[in-house]
Design a protein around this motif. Structure first.
Motif, PDB file in Angstrom:
ATOM      1  N   GLU A 175       0.677  -1.121   0.137  1.00  0.00           N
ATOM      2  CA  GLU A 175      -0.109  -0.058  -0.008  1.00  0.00           C
ATOM      3  C   GLU A 175       0.680   1.376  -0.114  1.00  0.00           C
ATOM      4  O   GLU A 175       1.860   1.518   0.739  1.00  0.00           O
ATOM      5  CB  GLU A 175      -0.844   0.069   1.347  1.00  0.00           C
ATOM      6  CG  GLU A 175      -2.014   0.855   0.950  1.00  0.00           C
ATOM      7  CD  GLU A 175      -3.241   1.021   1.857  1.00  0.00           C
ATOM      8  OE1 GLU A 175      -3.217   0.318   3.149  1.00  0.00           O
ATOM      9  OE2 GLU A 175      -4.158   1.741   1.750  1.00  0.00           O
TER      10      GLU A 175
ATOM     11  N   ALA B  40     -13.202   1.168   5.779  1.00  0.00           N
ATOM     12  CA  ALA B  40     -11.928   1.241   5.486  1.00  0.00           C
ATOM     13  C   ALA B  40     -11.657   1.363   3.754  1.00  0.00           C
ATOM     14  O   ALA B  40     -10.785   1.847   3.385  1.00  0.00           O
ATOM     15  CB  ALA B  40     -11.284   0.027   5.706  1.00  0.00           C
TER      16      ALA B  40
ATOM     17  N   ARG C  62     -10.295   5.145   1.875  1.00  0.00           N
ATOM     18  CA  ARG C  62      -9.183   5.031   0.965  1.00  0.00           C
ATOM     19  C   ARG C  62      -9.384   5.392  -0.509  1.00  0.00           C
ATOM     20  O   ARG C  62      -8.641   6.034  -1.135  1.00  0.00           O
ATOM     21  CB  ARG C  62      -8.708   3.725   0.908  1.00  0.00           C
ATOM     22  CG  ARG C  62      -7.940   3.062   2.203  1.00  0.00           C
ATOM     23  CD  ARG C  62      -7.565   1.711   2.041  1.00  0.00           C
ATOM     24  NE  ARG C  62      -6.584   1.304   3.260  1.00  0.00           N
ATOM     25  CZ  ARG C  62      -6.909   1.002   4.263  1.00  0.00           C
ATOM     26  NH1 ARG C  62      -7.904   1.186   4.766  1.00  0.00           N
ATOM     27  NH2 ARG C  62      -6.069   0.683   4.975  1.00  0.00           N
TER      28      ARG C  62
ATOM     29  N   ARG D 105     -10.686   6.416   7.602  1.00  0.00           N
ATOM     30  CA  ARG D 105      -9.981   4.897   7.490  1.00  0.00           C
ATOM     31  C   ARG D 105      -9.282   4.389   8.682  1.00  0.00           C
ATOM     32  O   ARG D 105      -8.921   3.289   9.117  1.00  0.00           O
ATOM     33  CB  ARG D 105      -8.883   5.408   6.402  1.00  0.00           C
ATOM     34  CG  ARG D 105      -7.642   4.377   6.245  1.00  0.00           C
ATOM     35  CD  ARG D 105      -6.592   4.986   5.228  1.00  0.00           C
ATOM     36  NE  ARG D 105      -5.113   3.944   5.778  1.00  0.00           N
ATOM     37  CZ  ARG D 105      -4.430   3.690   4.882  1.00  0.00           C
ATOM     38  NH1 ARG D 105      -4.488   4.245   3.821  1.00  0.00           N
ATOM     39  NH2 ARG D 105      -3.346   2.813   5.184  1.00  0.00           N
TER      40      ARG D 105
ATOM     41  N   ASP E 161      -9.601   1.014  10.379  1.00  0.00           N
ATOM     42  CA  ASP E 161      -8.277   0.226  10.454  1.00  0.00           C
ATOM     43  C   ASP E 161      -8.371  -0.456  11.821  1.00  0.00           C
ATOM     44  O   ASP E 161      -7.812  -1.337  12.218  1.00  0.00           O
ATOM     45  CB  ASP E 161      -7.238   0.830   9.768  1.00  0.00           C
ATOM     46  CG  ASP E 161      -6.964   0.936   8.305  1.00  0.00           C
ATOM     47  OD1 ASP E 161      -7.826   0.314   7.789  1.00  0.00           O
ATOM     48  OD2 ASP E 161      -6.144   1.611   7.977  1.00  0.00           O
TER      49      ASP E 161
ATOM     50  N   ARG F  12     -10.475  -3.013  12.735  1.00  0.00           N
ATOM     51  CA  ARG F  12     -10.109  -4.480  12.061  1.00  0.00           C
ATOM     52  C   ARG F  12      -8.796  -4.899  13.124  1.00  0.00           C
ATOM     53  O   ARG F  12      -8.783  -6.177  13.257  1.00  0.00           O
ATOM     54  CB  ARG F  12      -9.636  -3.958  10.787  1.00  0.00           C
ATOM     55  CG  ARG F  12      -9.266  -5.464  10.070  1.00  0.00           C
ATOM     56  CD  ARG F  12      -8.560  -5.373   8.744  1.00  0.00           C
ATOM     57  NE  ARG F  12      -7.335  -4.459   8.713  1.00  0.00           N
ATOM     58  CZ  ARG F  12      -7.362  -3.294   8.324  1.00  0.00           C
ATOM     59  NH1 ARG F  12      -8.419  -2.391   7.753  1.00  0.00           N
ATOM     60  NH2 ARG F  12      -6.081  -2.681   8.275  1.00  0.00           N
TER      61      ARG F  12
ATOM     62  N   THR G  20      -6.599  -7.705   3.765  1.00  0.00           N
ATOM     63  CA  THR G  20      -6.889  -7.296   5.022  1.00  0.00           C
ATOM     64  C   THR G  20      -7.889  -6.470   4.919  1.00  0.00           C
ATOM     65  O   THR G  20      -9.093  -6.813   5.545  1.00  0.00           O
ATOM     66  CB  THR G  20      -5.509  -6.319   5.466  1.00  0.00           C
ATOM     67  OG1 THR G  20      -5.116  -5.668   4.214  1.00  0.00           O
ATOM     68  CG2 THR G  20      -4.309  -7.137   6.215  1.00  0.00           C
ATOM     69  N   VAL G  21      -8.095  -5.352   3.971  1.00  0.00           N
ATOM     70  CA  VAL G  21      -9.234  -4.337   4.123  1.00  0.00           C
ATOM     71  C   VAL G  21     -10.538  -4.901   3.601  1.00  0.00           C
ATOM     72  O   VAL G  21     -11.408  -4.726   4.135  1.00  0.00           O
ATOM     73  CB  VAL G  21      -8.688  -2.903   3.417  1.00  0.00           C
ATOM     74  CG1 VAL G  21      -9.750  -2.216   3.361  1.00  0.00           C
ATOM     75  CG2 VAL G  21      -7.463  -2.432   4.282  1.00  0.00           C
TER      76      VAL G  21
ATOM     77  N   GLU H 200     -13.864  -6.030   5.525  1.00  0.00           N
ATOM     78  CA  GLU H 200     -15.141  -5.482   5.300  1.00  0.00           C
ATOM     79  C   GLU H 200     -16.223  -6.415   4.721  1.00  0.00           C
ATOM     80  O   GLU H 200     -17.514  -6.332   5.209  1.00  0.00           O
ATOM     81  CB  GLU H 200     -15.136  -4.230   4.730  1.00  0.00           C
ATOM     82  CG  GLU H 200     -13.920  -3.410   5.368  1.00  0.00           C
ATOM     83  CD  GLU H 200     -14.404  -1.847   5.427  1.00  0.00           C
ATOM     84  OE1 GLU H 200     -14.525  -1.275   4.492  1.00  0.00           O
ATOM     85  OE2 GLU H 200     -14.129  -1.043   6.582  1.00  0.00           O
TER      86      GLU H 200
END
Ligand SMILES: Cc1cc2nc3c(=O)[nH]c(=O)nc-3n(C[C@H](O)[C@H](O)[C@H](O)COP(=O)(O)OP(=O)(O)OC[C@H]3O[C@@H](n4cnc5c(N)ncnc54)[C@H](O)[C@@H]3O)c2cc1C
Ligand SMILES: Cc1cc2nc3c(=O)[nH]c(=O)nc-3n(C[C@H](O)[C@H](O)[C@H](O)COP(=O)(O)OP(=O)(O)OC[C@H]3O[C@@H](n4cnc5c(N)ncnc54)[C@H](O)[C@@H]3O)c2cc1C
Ligand code: SF4
Ligand code: SF4
Ligand code: FES
Lengths: 461, 303
Positions: free
Chosen positions: A23, A85, A89, A117, A121, A124, A190-191, A195
């Protein structure tokens, strides 16, 4: 601290990131987030909210961050959005919530997206999940497409107690979030996955590998599987090509294909079987977000990359931040340039692209300055790969197999903006399938509106 | 995720050296599929999306039959799957059904039809021939391959076709010659007349069948198998030039009027990705020297 400026966000160095898929933007840590949050003056009549298509209570969640309660902030956002999230972004904040922020009148607006975000994050990383609904009403609703529109609609309906199944054509849910937007802007494992799992946690079932219109039709879903209402969130559809000679040569791709190979099929990851043609010299034709993503993907796969766009810099439809990132990474912009022909060698591969320079004429009735060819300015751009990023036209799979579903002259499904209702009873629609290619948050807004519309319809039935 | 592993292989059969048949449990596909359509199979999390024609289906048992030749890295891996194991993903039916199925009865019963199957192409031809038989039409069929070893589905096809002709390039079985030699023999020497040819096999075979049938003035339908990714119209990888138009094989096809297909372009496009051990990568760009990876059977000599 300068209250007129955003707390800067840390990013991967352009030289380093041009060679990896990690990222680009690191986001705020708690300290930075609290500092940025303190710039919000908690307006009573908060203009920022009206700029957000899902009307997130922005001052309320920012207040929680400022006071050191990211979990509470996440819960506030969760009332309005299932994908914070993601939106934090990829939303074009500068033309939405942040554009209307009062701080922006004198100085920079509050960094609403980055704060959103941060809250998501944090949730999470600390394993905070949304709570499933208490009551179930047992009524079945089907959602077609697991993109932002479908996921939002499904999540909202589940919260109201409906029994919701999403049918997704591909093998992974997420829509453009998984097949289009690259890993380095939106991490998938991850993101996005988290979600989507949060939507599942609300009780939504996601059935993948079901192509509505082929595996089963909308009529069959209603008549045979007892779904009382349907939401169509099937996305923007088929890629467009220019129709110039050589376009079917080997080495010419649509941005959709190139990005799908890289993102959904993970061609950049050695452990996957997907082949991709990285190219040594790549021309990406087009100037939108999709073009930037394709260009930056090709760059990371090791190519020298040109963006070829027929208008000027000011007209680039991509987000400013994306253009800026692309330039930093070393993408070469060939503006006011239009392809005329793709040159092909004896083996059927791209050997170059014949282009012509353009100049912008007087603004037409729509206010856009029309580009016209400059006489005698033709030249050959030496490339071995061409990626066409010219937009999309709707996929007829659903509209052609559903009785009584009306489409407009662009073949987009016609749906009421406030309720998502279509011409067919019990069938609702929203997102790119209705508007043509737009944004994640607009698709979510449409999914949200349709969830309310479906609830109202079923209550009165 | 584990919840997805539901497409169980209920039967596996070896039809010939490296050609396999599998019956796969896939209720939604089995319920709505027709001859002419295809599925996309993804073996596991990291696998490719592999398009395969539907070779048969059993609506009651909820199974779909696929036949494939283990040649490239993906299909070789697929050959290692055994009965009781499952594919991660199995999507379909995709593409249009054969146009014979919706043709008015009167029209169809007047047509004299010849099916031409090359190599693994016998698999997609089989359900069409079967459908014709079940609906009371009689058709002729040619199955051709390089040698006797590679002739598949002969037993199943025999009771369905009015006349079944077998031909091998090396003459090891049946007629000696490629499918075009066989067509010529039927038309020129045996006084056969056909109004429609349906040819399915390697692109090179379909190309030469179309050149011949054009000369003979017989309408011809082919089933195209270009590179695909999604199979739903989203990526454009499968585009072909048909007449003066660009068509997407996955949503507009896979069957097209063979006399309008630009085969040379399609054959170049299908060479775009080639396998290397392990990770599949693009290698040389030296042009169409290789066989079509999936359904290679025999080269039609250019005559
Ligand atoms: C490369 C790229 C970059 C982008 N960048 C941004 C950005 O930075 N910011 C931003 O806001 N927006 C961006 N966008 C736009 C944004 O992603 C879309 O507007 C948004 O995803 C639309 O959501 P949707 O739910 O309507 O459709 P999609 O996300 O397209 O989802 C539709 C889903 O429906 C499925 N489907 C389609 N047909 C069927 C069927 N017949 N049966 C079952 N399922 C079906 C599809 O497989 C897909 O999963 C970008 C788009 C692309 C392509
Ligand atoms: C509509 C359709 C129906 C088909 N039906 C059958 C069938 O019934 N039986 C059968 O054996 N084969 C069939 N094929 C071909 C089969 O899908 C390919 O042979 C297979 O994908 C090649 O995989 P591989 O890795 O084993 O081959 P490799 O030689 O390793 O191929 C290398 C790479 O080329 C690409 N590729 C090459 N050809 C194709 C192709 N046609 N489609 C997608 N990707 C390709 C793949 O990305 C692959 O990784 C069909 C193809 C299509 C489009
Ligand atoms: S969802 Fe998008 S528009 Fe709404 S507040 Fe968040 S970043 Fe802004
Ligand atoms: S407009 Fe800006 S300062 Fe006012 S509440 Fe919204 S974010 Fe805070
Ligand atoms: S396979 Fe992607 S459009 Fe046909």
């Amino acid at each position: 601290m300068d209250v007129l400026k955003k707390v800067p966000v840390r990013e991967q160095d352009p030289k380093v990131r041009a060679t990896n898929f990690n990222e680009v933007c690191y986001g705020y840590n708690q300290e930075e987030a609290m500092e940025e949050a303190s710039r919000c003056i908690q307006c009573k009549n908060a203009k920022c909210i009206t700029g957000c298509p899902v009307s997130i209570d922005i001052p309320a969640f920012i207040k929680e961050i400022k006071e050191g309660n990211p979990e509470q902030a996440f819960k506030v956002i969760g009332k309005y959005s299932a994908l914070p999230a993601v939106c934090g972004r990829v939303c074009p904040q500068e033309s939405q919530c942040e554009e209307l922020c009062i701080r922006g009148i004198k100085g920079e607006p509050v960094s609403i997206g980055k704060l959103e975000r941060f809250a998501a994050d944090w949730a999470r990383e600390n394993n905070i999940k949304p709570e499933p609904p208490m009551i179930k009403n047992g009524r079945k609703v089907a959602v077609i497409g697991a993109g932002p529109a479908g996921l939002t609609c499904a999540g909202d309906l589940a919260k109201m107690g409906y029994d919701v199944t999403i049918f997704e054509a591909l093998h992974e849910p997420g829509g453009v979030l998984v097949y289009g937007i690259p890993e380095f802007r939106l991490p998938k494992e991850t993101v996005v996955k988290t979600e989507i799992d949060n939507v599942r946690a609300l009780g939504v079932t996601i059935e993948t590998n079901v192509v509505i219109g082929k595996s089963i039709t909308i009529d069959e879903l209603m008549d045979e599987e007892n779904f009382e209402a349907i939401f169509i969130g099937s996305g923007a559809g088929l890629p467009k090509f220019m129709g110039i000679p050589g376009e079917n040569a080997n080495g010419v791709f649509s941005a959709n294909e190139y990005l799908t190979r890289s993102n959904l099929m993970k061609a950049f990851d050695e452990s996957y079987d997907t082949p991709i043609i990285a190219g040594k010299k790549v021309a990406v034709v087009g100037g939108g977000n999709v073009a930037m993503d394709a260009a930056r993907t090709a760059l990371r796969l090791g190519a020298q990359v040109y963006i070829v766009y027929r208008r000027g810099e000011a007209e680039l439809p991509a987000r400013v931040e994306e253009v800026h990132h692309a330039k930093e990474e070393g993408i070469i912009f060939k503006l006011l340039t239009n392809p005329k022909e793709i040159l092909v060698n004896d083996n059927g591969w791209v050997s170059g692209m014949r282009c012509v320079e353009m100049e912008l004429g007087e603004p037409d009735e729509s206010g856009r300055r029309k580009p016209a060819e400059k006489q005698g300015s033709e030249f050959v751009l030496e490339v071995d790969t061409v990626i066409m990023s010219l937009g999309t036209s709707p996929n007829p799979l659903i509209s052609s197999t559903t009785k009584g579903l009306n489409t407009n002259k662009y073949k987009c499904i016609i749906a009421d903006e406030e309720t998502g209702m279509t011409s067919r009873e019990g069938v609702f629609a929203g997102g790119d399938a209705v508007t043509g290619a737009a944004t994640v948050i607009l698709a979510m807004g449409a999914g949200k509106a349709a969830a309310a519309g479906i609830d109202k319809y079923l209550q009165s039935k | 995720m584990a919840e997805n592993y539901i497409y169980t292989i209920v039967k596996k059969e070896s039809l010939a050296n490296s050609i396999y048949l599998m019956d796969v449990k896939a209720p939604r596909v089995a319920k709505n599929c027709f001859p002419g359509q295809f599925v996309i199979v993804k073996m596991d999390e990291k696998g490719e999306r592999i398009p395969l024609t539907i070779c048969d289906y059993d609506r009651e048992a909820e199974t779909v039959t696929i036949v494939f030749q283990a040649l490239g890295s993906s299909t070789k891996l697929m050959a290692t799957f055994e009965e009781g194991e499952a594919f991660r993903d199995f999507t379909g039916p995709l593409g249009h059904k054969s146009e014979l199925i919706d043709m008015p009865r009167e029209e169809l019963s007047k047509k004299k039809i010849l099916f031409v199957a090359g190599g693994v192409g016998a698999a997609p031809v089989y359900p069409q021939v079967k459908w014709m038989k079940e609906n009371g039409y009689s058709v002729d069929c040619i199955i051709g391959a390089r040698n006797k070893e590679l002739i598949i589905l002969e037993d199943r096809m025999k009771p369905l076709a009015d006349n079944l002709y077998i031909t091998t390039d090396d003459g090891s079985y049946g007629f000696h010659g490629n499918v075009n030699d066989c067509i010529k023999d039927l038309v020129n020497n045996q006084g056969k007349q056909y109004d429609l040819v349906i040819a399915i096999g390697p692109m090179i075979m379909m190309k030469f069948v179309c050149i011949l049938t054009k000369e003979l003035g017989i309408q011809t339908i082919v089933s195209m198998n270009p590179v695909m990714v999604d199979g739903t119209g989203m990526c454009g990888a499968c585009r072909l030039t048909i007449g003066n138009e660009v068509k997407f094989a996955c949503v507009d096809g896979p069957e097209f009027d063979g006399h309008l297909v630009n085969f040379d372009e399609a054959m170049k496009r299908v060479q775009m990705y080639k396998s290397e051990e392990g990770k599949v990568v693009l290698r040389e760009k030296e042009g169409p020297t290789h066989h079509h990876p999936g359904c290679e059977c025999h080269d039609e000599p250019v005559k």
